[in-house]
Design an enzyme around this catalytic site. Structure first.
Site: not given
Ligand code: AMP
Length: 114
Positions: A29-30, A87, A96, A100, A102
């Protein structure tokens, strides 16, 4: 990669809220959900961006989508509908740098995305 947040999750150094795992894929989960269902599906190997994918990753990317399909069914959003987004790089909002998928659902989605 030592300094990659998602690699630390794969290694067990950081414990996310896992909803699915197999030998190649982890889903959790995000931490900052943008919908009632917001799960991230990641490969267990480090791939920084979609631009780094090669033909050898074809099966792995398919596994990521099949994991998303199962999660959507398990979470009850398969029939109402859900969105999957990857993304790539800064202008798309990637924060990140470990690819990944979403998986978002549980509310109506608008288009185009912001
Ligand atoms: P993006 O902006 O597409 O790179 O998505 C990165 C996602 O990682 C974001 O939706 C963040 O909320 C999520 N995220 C960052 N740190 C964590 C974490 N420790 N656990 C779960 N999700 C995370």
């Amino acid at each position: 990669m030592a300094d990659c947040l998602f690699c630390k999750m794969v290694a067990g150094e950081i414990k996310p809220d896992v909803v699915f795992e197999d030998d190649e894929v982890l889903a959790f989960r995000d931490v900052n959900p943008q919908a009632p269902l917001h799960v991230l599906v990641i490969p267990k190997i480090h791939i920084s961006t979609v631009n780094d994918l090669t033909p050898e990753h074809t099966s792995l990317v398919g596994r990521m989508y099949l994991a998303a399909q199962k999660i959507a069914a398990d979470e009850g959003v398969a029939e109402p509908g859900y969105r999957m987004v990857m993304n790539c790089n800064a202008e798309a909002g990637q924060s990140v740098y470990h690819i990944h998928l979403h998986v978002l659902g549980g509310r109506p989605m608008s288009w185009p995305p912001g």
